[in-house]
Design an enzyme around this catalytic site. Sequence first.
Site, mmCIF file in Angstrom:
data_model
loop_
_atom_site.group_PDB
_atom_site.id
_atom_site.type_symbol
_atom_site.label_atom_id
_atom_site.label_comp_id
_atom_site.label_asym_id
_atom_site.label_seq_id
_atom_site.Cartn_x
_atom_site.Cartn_y
_atom_site.Cartn_z
ATOM 1 C CG ASP A 525 -2.055 0.897 1.190
ATOM 2 O OD1 ASP A 525 -2.309 1.473 0.118
ATOM 3 O OD2 ASP A 525 -2.723 1.065 2.233
ATOM 4 C CD GLU A 528 -0.218 5.531 -3.674
ATOM 5 O OE1 GLU A 528 0.301 5.783 -2.567
ATOM 6 O OE2 GLU A 528 -0.988 4.582 -3.863
ATOM 7 C CG ASP A 600 -7.852 4.424 0.420
ATOM 8 O OD1 ASP A 600 -7.732 3.187 0.328
ATOM 9 O OD2 ASP A 600 -7.000 5.149 0.957
#
Length: 933
Positions: A525, A528, A600
């Site tokens: 997770d 980015e 999300d």
Amino acid sequence: MKTSVNLIFNVVFLVLLISPSVFSWKKDEFRNCNQTPFCKRARSRKPGACNLIATDVSISDDGDLIAKLIAKIPENNEAQDLPTEVNSKPLLLVVSVYQDGILRLKIDEDQSLNPPKKRFEVPDVIIDEFLSKKLYLQRLSEEKIDNDVGFSSVVYLDNDYEGVLRHDPFEVFVRERGNGKRVLSMNSNGLFDFEQSREKTEGEDWEEKFRGHTDTRPYGPHSISFDVSFYGADFVSGIPEHATSLALKPTSGPGVEDGFSEPYRLFNLDVFEYIPESPFGLYGSVPFMISHGKARGSSGFFWLNAAEMQIDVLGSGWNAGEEKIKSPVDEKRIDTLWMSEAGVVDAFFFVGPGPKDVVRQYIGVTGRPAMPQLFATAYHQCRWNYRDEEDVFGVDSKFDEHDIPYDVLWLDIEHTDGKRYFTWDKLLFPNPKEMQNKLAEKGRHMVTIVDPHIKRDENYHIHKEASNNGYYVKDASNRDFDGWCWPGSSSYVDMVNPEIRNWWADKFSYINYVGSTPSLYIWNDMNEPSVFNGPEVTMPRDALHGGIEHRELHNAYGYYFHMATSNGLLKRENGNDRPFVLSRAFFPGTQRYGAVWTGDNTADWDHLRVSVPMILTLGLTGISFTGADVGGFFGNPEPDLLVRWYQLGAYYPFFRAHAHQDTRRREPWLFGERNTELIREAIHTRYMFLPYFYTLFREANVTGTPVLRPLWMEFPADEETFSNDEAFMVGNSLLVQGIYTQRANHVSVYLPGEQSWYDMRTGATYKGGKRHKFEVLEESVPSFQRAGTIMPRKDRFRRSSTQMEKDPYTLVIALNSSKEAEGELYIDDGKSFEFEHGAYIHRHFKFSNGKLTSSNAAPYAAGGKRFSTECIVERIILLGLSPATKSALIEPANQKVEIELGPLTLRPGWSPSVLTIRKPNLRIAEDWTIKIL
Ligand SMILES: *[C@@H]1O[C@H](CO)[C@@H](O)[C@H](O)[C@H]1NC(C)=O
Ligand SMILES: *[C@@H]1O[C@H](CO)[C@@H](O)[C@H](O)[C@H]1NC(C)=O
């Protein structure tokens, strides 16, 4: 997973604004095009502004077409029209040609002129196999096209296509041989611009500021932009990740809808509470666009570049009123504008002509999707967080109690010792191995989260090693970059460097990852990467990866992290256990390393709806193993929304429920008996279709064709399907329509094609090429089997997919108007890489002339390994036969069997047109025939 710092911001925001909405995307935290100088410059250029011409065109020793691009001296020679000295340095252009009709175009600065900066080219995306398929150009033909004064150079692409470099004005395009029809082109609108790197001039300021962050930009402007045109296109699609429709809406020109005046942004960002209808860039980036039209079919364009990109889809008439540039081509086409902050031009033109061809061509460059393990294609249960071992066992046993299968239980960040990945909270998870082993006894697996931010704690072994070895990304002043994330002060492992990736991969060995067992897999997770206190919640662009600026590779950071993690799992089992790693960030090539989810999302109907175009878009770019959080991550879904989400999510290639820490618990049994029953039925549907899904994953693995497909991928000539992204195909056989509104009574479903469709509940038939109105049922979302197909199922329900291994099969034969049908079944051990050496079974089923035949679809690899199974076929369901049919003959056994009326599934719902052969007891692995008498 989300930012607690952001949460605090959000609360403050809500208080300040007294906003009525609970969910708010904080637009101001992110740059728009006007606040992004390279984007603003590129967007304000006028058509025809490019003054480059191609000179010195020749064939190189490597068999490429090469040329120099230089600025043309205007005829009137007025001083103000002269290009600046610096941009008049020639650029080098290389066109190469590869098998399968792929043209590659590279444009870069001339290294022999020693530019101040070597531009970044993205490594480890293009696969070696592609490079080995290069064709060596021998001959160059020159011709005059379109009444040009100058020449164009024409190269052979394949039997049907050729590539053209027009010299003046410079333009590159692909056209059909013979009729000369264009397929796609670059710089036909003269918007090409290449900011060459240069020395700073006196008094010049290159710094950029945004919301208190300063980007030092030591190399100054070096962006690239150009236009790309798709001919004969009715729409374009692709370039994930955006929460928007499958067919991309125009972002510039007339007819731009509200909220769509920004270009589609490709910049991997952790976007808090994203809105379901926006060109704003989300967690991952694939700069690959596919066009489709009724007239010609599909084509594709891919720009391998990892810097921030912005892409405009130009609405027709966008250039009205502009001085008409010299373009004789008045064909129907869609123009697009591509802008990137850095890097080089490394672009690929794909000719199609079908949608599946374009995907195959793209996959040919970036690699085939990995074959997942069988368990990973089943249902996953996740939440932030399952608190402790007791909670884990409680949830696990409730699934059994309620007769709901599941395969994987997930642990989010709270399972660690203070957000130090590869560790366990000793109080909450004192016996992680025993815990995993207990789940494994039921054939279940576990996934833990491992993020790229490393807690800066001298006592944390990962931090110690990484900082001692210099493995962290550096800030602009060459110190370890220090940002704020879950653990507080954190540094980020520099995943672009293969040596560092290797080091990271070793952390997954059973010795290094204490408390891990063979049934444990990984979730990446925040890759980015998310940096709570960074500009736009990410890493500063002037951070350094060795000599490379973060701005040049930003969009690929998460990809390299995913790659390193996946290789870690590969290493730990000596390379014979297929890794499972879920990633939030992605880039071209991600399909080789694992699954992706849409981040999300929010528990509302609009997010349920947009999940379908988002997943379909990812599939078009080769990333087929994807899903959205079932139930919605933020917020509390009403029970009917949750049920609808399960009913739709059961068809996502990646099927996982997940929820934010602040939401109420929402395991399937918490909403009363009826809702439990409905969710159970939805999950059962997925388990029933697992053999079909697994066969589709294999198809994706070999051809790139995604598991979930837009209707137009299967029905490319049916215009009705072009704007339809509420329904989708699972493989070529099953059409599913979501229900996206609360208390809907009726739904209109378009069934494409000329053949009819069978309702999956009742077996009732409906004509294709028509819109039908259906009553909405509580029990399921509408789904239909296409006439002419055969689908394999397993209808017995167990605790997990692993426990279904020896279960018998059901085959559902849906006959078309010529009383024929066809289908496939792929089986292997579901885990290892032995299938790559021939250890698999691939059956082909065909029904024609009143006979069902099972034959071997793939001859065993010579000298290869074998896979065997004792599994039998326990039921054959026939749709579309006369109800008068009473018996059948099995060959070669010469055994007569009865044909009875019967339900299509084990659920209520019965139709007189469903015929069943019970217990034919045929071995799935063998050749046989059943003759209808
Ligand atoms: C299929 O998946 C495997 C394992 O992920 C991979 O190694 C292989 O390259 C893929 N493609 C084919 C054609 O096997
Ligand atoms: C019926 O299905 C078979 C098998 O898929 C196919 O070969 C045949 O062309 C189909 N017939 C029609 C009329 O579409």
